[in-house]
Design an enzyme around this catalytic site. Structure first.
Site, PDB file in Angstrom:
ATOM      1  N   GLY A  72       0.804  -1.217   0.000  1.00 35.01           N
ATOM      2  CA  GLY A  72       0.000   0.000   0.000  1.00 35.01           C
ATOM      3  C   GLY A  72       0.838   1.267   0.000  1.00 35.01           C
ATOM      4  N   HIS A 206      -1.282  -8.115   2.551  1.00 33.85           N
ATOM      5  CA  HIS A 206      -1.255  -8.655   3.916  1.00 33.85           C
ATOM      6  C   HIS A 206      -2.465  -8.251   4.751  1.00 33.85           C
ATOM      7  CE1 HIS A 206       0.376  -5.152   6.394  1.00 33.85           C
ATOM      8  NE2 HIS A 206       0.628  -4.703   5.174  1.00 33.85           N
ATOM      9  N   CYS A 330       1.293   1.007  12.216  1.00 29.04           N
ATOM     10  CA  CYS A 330       2.425   1.655  11.572  1.00 29.04           C
ATOM     11  C   CYS A 330       2.898   2.855  12.381  1.00 29.04           C
ATOM     12  CB  CYS A 330       2.059   2.098  10.157  1.00 29.04           C
ATOM     13  SG  CYS A 330       1.034   0.907   9.335  1.00 29.04           S
TER      14      CYS A 330
HETATM   15  N1  PLP Z   1      -3.031   2.541   3.864  1.00 30.41           N
HETATM   16  C1  PLP Z   1      -3.770   2.061   4.877  1.00 30.41           C
HETATM   17  C2  PLP Z   1      -5.169   2.557   5.051  1.00 30.41           C
HETATM   18  C3  PLP Z   1      -3.246   1.098   5.748  1.00 30.41           C
HETATM   19  O1  PLP Z   1      -4.004   0.626   6.742  1.00 30.41           O
HETATM   20  C4  PLP Z   1      -1.923   0.654   5.538  1.00 30.41           C
HETATM   21  C5  PLP Z   1      -1.301  -0.319   6.465  1.00 30.41           C
HETATM   22  O2  PLP Z   1      -1.528  -0.289   7.665  1.00 30.41           O
HETATM   23  C6  PLP Z   1      -1.185   1.186   4.462  1.00 30.41           C
HETATM   24  C7  PLP Z   1      -1.777   2.125   3.655  1.00 30.41           C
HETATM   25  C8  PLP Z   1       0.201   0.721   4.175  1.00 30.41           C
HETATM   26  O3  PLP Z   1       0.168  -0.514   3.507  1.00 30.41           O
HETATM   27  P1  PLP Z   1       1.469  -1.447   3.454  1.00 30.41           P
HETATM   28  O4  PLP Z   1       1.681  -1.974   4.825  1.00 30.41           O
HETATM   29  O5  PLP Z   1       1.115  -2.521   2.471  1.00 30.41           O
HETATM   30  O6  PLP Z   1       2.586  -0.592   2.967  1.00 30.41           O
END
Ligand code: PLP
Length: 386
Positions: A72, A206, A330
């Site tokens: 993402g 994931h 995150c």
């Molecule tokens: N966007 C949203 C809404 C998310 O919840 C996340 C991950 O927590 C991401 C983007 C980032 O995705 P990735 O972990 O695949 O980089």
């Protein structure tokens, strides 16, 4: 540790064993580089291209609109950098409750002053004010800007949903480019991206029992975009680097499984969400929710009574095997609290914890968590509800 209850599925989900089975041949036997022209390489190429076709069918679009990425974050970055560098967008409209993969990226591109940035108004619970979006688009377009709109389909902390088709239609009226971060919804809702009216959409494997480090960027037909990663000519020269073949197979298999079982899984997960909500409500009337029942069914954001503390509750839950999160995973390590709740002026004096569920969550997990939360609140001296 005996029993564990993994209730952080918005952060990541466990790989489905069926997905792992589908990936294994591409981690062993079929190891050819997809760019090699001999048969071992062609086998990998074929696997990638049939995956692309399958994903496109599941999302109601053409295979040529799907690009494989590392997840993402990369998909969001590619869409935003393309809007600025390739598509001539000079004004970005987003919301203050986007994931940091969008927020920090738009801040990065607007830092040099070549691109301006504004935030759409939200109501108290986080829903986008479509009148404000339209009025901002009208004003900026009149002032000579080409606009880029980036609004997430579902918020990862509180689960608020966007009317994606409405935003697509409004954006089109003003010739704006529309990107939606669909990381929390692709794999959880039936989504037809060509009907959604988006130019760009991001997804991550994931979040629906696929492997980490896999994702896609959808780019609508006729939308030109520029690579974020330069090098070889993979992904039709839009994303350099040898493809993660096993990851692509895993992403595709996970998405196909999710879509196949969607009605059943959705109603099962919704029932777990409801059970947790009811269980917590029965502990104390002072427990409130930031998530509306009609929003993202995988997420429940809970406010605990004044006097409770997020870090302490998470640590005590961790000790007994309950895994949840204080906001988005995150952000762990940031001690600034939730930027989502701060933006909504919804910072309260007690703990806020996000529980999130998947098809692998059980009724026992929910009951164990509710019981344990009750014990923790009692031990840490919660004020009993009025
Ligand atoms: N966007 C949203 C809404 C998310 O919840 C996340 C991950 O927590 C991401 C983007 C980032 O995705 P990735 O972990 O695949 O980089």
């Amino acid at each position: 540790m005996n029993q564990i209850a993994y209730l952080d599925n918005a952060a990541t989900t466990k790989l489905d064993p069926k997905v792992l089975d589908a990936m294994i041949p591409y981690l062993g036997e079929f190891y050819g580089n997809p760019s090699s022209t001999y048969s071992l390489g062609r086998q990998s190429r074929l696997a990638i291209e049939s995956s692309r076709k399958q994903i496109a069918e599941l999302l109601g679009v053409k295979p040529t609109t799907i690009y494989f990425t590392s997840g993402g974050t990369e998909s969001n970055n590619t869409a935003i950098s393309s809007a600025v560098k390739q598509l001539g967008c000079t004004h970005i409209i987003t919301s203050p409750i986007e994931h940091h993969a969008v927020l920090h990226t738009v801040e990065h591109y607007s830092k040099d002053g070549k691109v301006s940035l504004s935030f759409v108004k939200l109501n108290a619970s986080g829903e986008v004010d479509l009148f404000d979006l339209e009025s901002q688009l009208a004003d900026k377009t009149k002032a000579g800007h080409k606009c880029f709109v980036s609004l997430m389909h579902a918020n990862n902390e509180i689960g608020v949903l966007l009317d994606i088709e409405a935003v697509g239609a409004i954006s089109r009226r003003y010739g704006a480019i529309f990107h939606s971060d669909c990381v929390q919804t692709i794999g959880h809702y039936p989504i037809n991206l060509s009907e959604a009216g988006v130019h760009f959409a991001s997804a991550s494997g994931h979040k629906f029992h696929g492997p980490k480090g896999t994702g896609i960027l959808y780019v609508s037909e006729g939308t030109n975009f520029s690579p974020l990663i330069h090098g070889g000519s993979q992904e039709r020269k839009k994303r350099a680097g040898t493809e993660n073949v096993a990851g692509i197979i895993g992403f595709t298999h996970a998405l196909a499984l999710s879509m196949d079982n969607l009605p059943h899984d959705r109603s099962y997960i919704s029932s777990l969400n409801k059970r947790m909500r009811m269980g917590l409500t029965s502990i104390s009337q002072n427990i409130t929710f930031n998530t509306d029942e009609k929003w993202l069914y995988t997420v429940l954001s809970v406010n605990f009574p004044a006097g409770s503390n997020t870090d302490l509750m998470l640590a005590l839950m961790d000790r007994i095997g309950i895994f949840a999160s204080g906001g988005s995973a995150c952000s762990s390590g940031d001690d600034g609290g939730s930027h989502v709740l701060t933006a909504l002026n919804n910072v309260h004096s007690g703990a806020t914890i996000r529980f999130s569920f998947s098809k692998m969550t059980t009724v026992e997990d929910i009951d164990f968590a509710v019981e344990s939360v009750n014990t923790i609140l009692e031990k840490t001296g919660r004020p009993i509800s009025a």
